[in-house]
Scaffold this active site. Sequence first.
Site, short mmCIF file in Angstrom:
data_model
loop_
_atom_site.label_atom_id
_atom_site.label_comp_id
_atom_site.label_asym_id
_atom_site.label_seq_id
_atom_site.Cartn_x
_atom_site.Cartn_y
_atom_site.Cartn_z
N HIS A 151 0.70 -1.29 0.28
CA HIS A 151 0.42 0.21 -0.69
C HIS A 151 1.06 1.17 -0.04
O HIS A 151 0.12 3.13 0.30
CB HIS A 151 -1.32 0.28 1.03
CG HIS A 151 -2.03 -1.14 1.11
ND1 HIS A 151 -1.77 -2.19 1.95
CD2 HIS A 151 -2.93 -1.04 0.71
CE1 HIS A 151 -2.72 -2.82 1.65
NE2 HIS A 151 -3.47 -2.79 1.25
N HIS A 162 4.51 7.46 -1.19
CA HIS A 162 3.11 8.14 -0.93
C HIS A 162 1.98 7.56 0.11
O HIS A 162 2.53 5.52 -0.61
CB HIS A 162 2.50 8.36 -2.74
CG HIS A 162 2.68 9.80 -2.59
ND1 HIS A 162 2.40 10.49 -2.50
CD2 HIS A 162 3.51 10.19 -2.89
CE1 HIS A 162 2.52 11.75 -2.75
NE2 HIS A 162 4.01 11.46 -2.69
N ILE A 163 0.99 6.87 0.10
CA ILE A 163 0.32 5.83 0.66
C ILE A 163 -1.17 5.94 -0.16
O ILE A 163 -1.97 6.70 0.01
CB ILE A 163 0.92 6.65 2.38
CG1 ILE A 163 2.00 6.25 2.98
CG2 ILE A 163 -0.52 5.40 3.13
CD1 ILE A 163 1.51 6.85 4.56
N CYS A 164 -1.49 4.49 -0.06
CA CYS A 164 -2.63 4.24 -0.74
C CYS A 164 -3.62 3.98 0.71
O CYS A 164 -3.78 2.85 1.15
CB CYS A 164 -2.57 3.14 -1.34
SG CYS A 164 -4.22 2.55 -2.59
N LEU A 165 -4.50 4.79 1.09
CA LEU A 165 -5.24 5.09 2.13
C LEU A 165 -6.11 5.82 2.07
O LEU A 165 -6.29 6.50 1.69
CB LEU A 165 -4.32 4.97 3.69
CG LEU A 165 -4.71 4.59 4.63
CD1 LEU A 165 -5.31 3.27 4.81
CD2 LEU A 165 -4.26 5.22 6.08
#
Length: 93
Positions: A49, A55-58
């Site tokens: 993620h 960068h965070i995929c949340l």
Amino acid sequence: MSWWVIEVNGAEGTIYANEKYQLQVDLPENYPVEAPQVIFLHPAPLDPHIYSNGHICLDILYDSWSPAMNIGSVCISIISMLSSSTVKVCFLL
């Protein structure tokens, strides 16, 4: 203050136990109506993620953001996300 650096520790009993990471938190002018931008500083965890640029995929950092959330709840969500991972993998840009 418009930006912070926060250190998070991997939870015990997870693949990130005993690891420390830094998050850069940028607060937009209309925070908390608008979500903060949160990225991992280098080196970012090797997690499905998290992109190689940190960068965070949340979803709570984007479409599911609510002004009722705060930086503490964001950090808890990120630690929870890391805690649910079973393998270390890196997505490439």
